[in-house]
Design an enzyme around this catalytic site. Structure first.
Site, PDB file in Angstrom:
ATOM      1  N   PRO A  10       0.787  -1.222   0.000  1.00  0.00           N
ATOM      2  CA  PRO A  10       0.000   0.000   0.000  1.00  0.00           C
ATOM      3  C   PRO A  10       0.822   1.277   0.000  1.00  0.00           C
ATOM      4  CG  PRO A  10      -0.223  -1.182   2.085  1.00  0.00           C
ATOM      5  CD  PRO A  10       0.474  -2.097   1.132  1.00  0.00           C
ATOM      6  N   ASN A  11       0.341   2.209  -0.808  1.00  0.00           N
ATOM      7  CA  ASN A  11       0.876   3.575  -0.936  1.00  0.00           C
ATOM      8  C   ASN A  11       2.182   3.652  -1.719  1.00  0.00           C
ATOM      9  OD1 ASN A  11      -1.217   5.011   0.484  1.00  0.00           O
ATOM     10  ND2 ASN A  11      -0.489   3.951   2.310  1.00  0.00           N
ATOM     11  N   ARG A  18       5.278  11.999  -3.391  1.00  0.00           N
ATOM     12  CA  ARG A  18       5.126  12.593  -2.055  1.00  0.00           C
ATOM     13  C   ARG A  18       6.319  12.170  -1.202  1.00  0.00           C
ATOM     14  NH1 ARG A  18      -0.675  11.987  -2.413  1.00  0.00           N
ATOM     15  NH2 ARG A  18      -1.046  13.417  -4.124  1.00  0.00           N
ATOM     16  N   ASN A  75       8.124  -5.435  -0.801  1.00  0.00           N
ATOM     17  CA  ASN A  75       8.020  -4.358   0.174  1.00  0.00           C
ATOM     18  C   ASN A  75       6.541  -4.308   0.550  1.00  0.00           C
ATOM     19  OD1 ASN A  75       7.771  -2.074   1.681  1.00  0.00           O
ATOM     20  ND2 ASN A  75       9.048  -0.797   0.358  1.00  0.00           N
ATOM     21  N   ALA A  78       2.874  -0.836   4.838  1.00  0.00           N
ATOM     22  CA  ALA A  78       2.348  -0.887   6.210  1.00  0.00           C
ATOM     23  C   ALA A  78       1.871  -2.294   6.597  1.00  0.00           C
ATOM     24  CB  ALA A  78       1.222   0.126   6.370  1.00  0.00           C
ATOM     25  N   GLU A  99      12.697  -9.354   1.868  1.00  0.00           N
ATOM     26  CA  GLU A  99      11.874  -8.215   2.326  1.00  0.00           C
ATOM     27  C   GLU A  99      12.700  -6.937   2.167  1.00  0.00           C
ATOM     28  OE1 GLU A  99      10.528  -8.789   6.371  1.00  0.00           O
ATOM     29  OE2 GLU A  99       9.964  -6.669   6.592  1.00  0.00           O
ATOM     30  N   HIS A 101      12.728  -2.654   2.623  1.00  0.00           N
ATOM     31  CA  HIS A 101      12.136  -1.392   3.083  1.00  0.00           C
ATOM     32  C   HIS A 101      13.029  -0.251   2.637  1.00  0.00           C
ATOM     33  CE1 HIS A 101       9.010  -3.311   5.303  1.00  0.00           C
ATOM     34  NE2 HIS A 101       9.913  -4.161   5.770  1.00  0.00           N
ATOM     35  N   ARG A 108      12.420   4.696  13.000  1.00  0.00           N
ATOM     36  CA  ARG A 108      11.101   5.331  12.954  1.00  0.00           C
ATOM     37  C   ARG A 108      10.263   4.910  14.174  1.00  0.00           C
ATOM     38  NH1 ARG A 108       8.821   4.982   6.960  1.00  0.00           N
ATOM     39  NH2 ARG A 108       7.438   6.547   7.879  1.00  0.00           N
TER      40      ARG A 108
HETATM   41  O1  CA2 Z   1      10.278   2.031   4.257  1.00  0.00           O
HETATM   42  C1  CA2 Z   1       9.485   1.313   3.633  1.00  0.00           C
HETATM   43  O2  CA2 Z   1       9.714   0.850   2.527  1.00  0.00           O
HETATM   44  C2  CA2 Z   1       8.091   1.047   4.237  1.00  0.00           C
HETATM   45  O3  CA2 Z   1       7.713  -0.273   3.867  1.00  0.00           O
HETATM   46  C3  CA2 Z   1       7.169   2.072   3.608  1.00  0.00           C
HETATM   47  C4  CA2 Z   1       5.739   2.015   4.167  1.00  0.00           C
HETATM   48  C5  CA2 Z   1       5.769   2.059   5.699  1.00  0.00           C
HETATM   49  O4  CA2 Z   1       4.457   1.887   6.199  1.00  0.00           O
HETATM   50  C6  CA2 Z   1       6.688   0.996   6.298  1.00  0.00           C
HETATM   51  O5  CA2 Z   1       6.700   1.148   7.700  1.00  0.00           O
HETATM   52  C7  CA2 Z   1       8.098   1.144   5.753  1.00  0.00           C
HETATM   53  C8  CA2 Z   1       4.933   3.197   3.647  1.00  0.00           C
HETATM   54  C9  CA2 Z   1       4.880   3.277   2.167  1.00  0.00           C
HETATM   55  C10 CA2 Z   1       4.369   4.624   1.795  1.00  0.00           C
HETATM   56  O6  CA2 Z   1       4.873   4.941   0.525  1.00  0.00           O
HETATM   57  C11 CA2 Z   1       4.834   6.239   0.114  1.00  0.00           C
HETATM   58  C12 CA2 Z   1       5.637   6.545  -0.946  1.00  0.00           C
HETATM   59  C13 CA2 Z   1       5.672   7.849  -1.399  1.00  0.00           C
HETATM   60  C14 CA2 Z   1       4.887   8.801  -0.796  1.00  0.00           C
HETATM   61  C15 CA2 Z   1       4.077   8.482   0.255  1.00  0.00           C
HETATM   62  C16 CA2 Z   1       4.048   7.182   0.719  1.00  0.00           C
END
Ligand code: CA2
Length: 144
Positions: A10-11, A18, A75, A78, A99, A101, A108
């Site tokens: 997700p995201n 962003r 990856n 969340a 995996e 990240h 964090r």
């Molecule tokens: O650091 C990582 O790759 C994470 O998997 C990213 C997740 C976060 O919830 C994990 O704790 C660590 C969040 C991904 C959000 O991706 C975005 C990318 C660009 C702009 C906004 C969000």
């Protein structure tokens, strides 16, 4: 490893759009293209998948083996910190995975320090930015 599946949770479709200070300025398609070119140079095939939906990720993992996928880079976003379902899917299909990240989850919030996947992964690449995906694929291509 000839056929590799790259899954982003997700995201991660927002990469490059962003929060560049946290996740860098490359888009998800830039990342996928860079990984694909490494895989192709080694004569392999890359399948990519991104979803904001947990069940879709579970289904892709369940079907991967039947489709000849030999290893996965994931990856989970969340879902890393919440998903027993994605863990169970990997345990069920017994597909090796790395995996990744982008950010260092240990720098964090505390809720990001636990992963439901790390202890069943081949290994984890954490906090090396989007380069982590390339390092993961090089590892898999040099294995077996
Ligand atoms: O650091 C990582 O790759 C994470 O998997 C990213 C997740 C976060 O919830 C994990 O704790 C660590 C969040 C991904 C959000 O991706 C975005 C990318 C660009 C702009 C906004 C969000």
């Amino acid at each position: 490893m000839n056929k590799i599946l790259l899954i982003n949770g997700p995201n991660l479709n927002l990469l490059g759009q962003r929060e560049p200070e946290k996740y860098g300025s490359s888009s998800l398609s830039d990342v996928e293209a860079a990984v694909r070119s490494i895989v192709n140079e080694h004569g392999g095939q890359l399948v990519t998948f991104q979803s904001n939906h947990e069940g879709e990720i579970v289904e892709v993992i369940q079907n991967a083996k039947k489709q000849g996928v030999e290893a996965v880079i994931i990856n989970p976003g969340a879902f890393t910190h919440t998903s027993v379902a994605i863990r169970d899917a990997f345990l069920a299909v017994q597909l090796p995975f790395v995996e990744v990240h982008i950010s260092n989850i240990f720098k964090r919030e505390e809720f990001r320090h636990h992963s439901y996947l790390s202890d069943i992964a081949i290994g984890c690449i954490i906090g090396l930015g989007v380069q982590g995906y390339e390092l993961a694929v090089l590892y898999l291509l040099n294995t077996k």
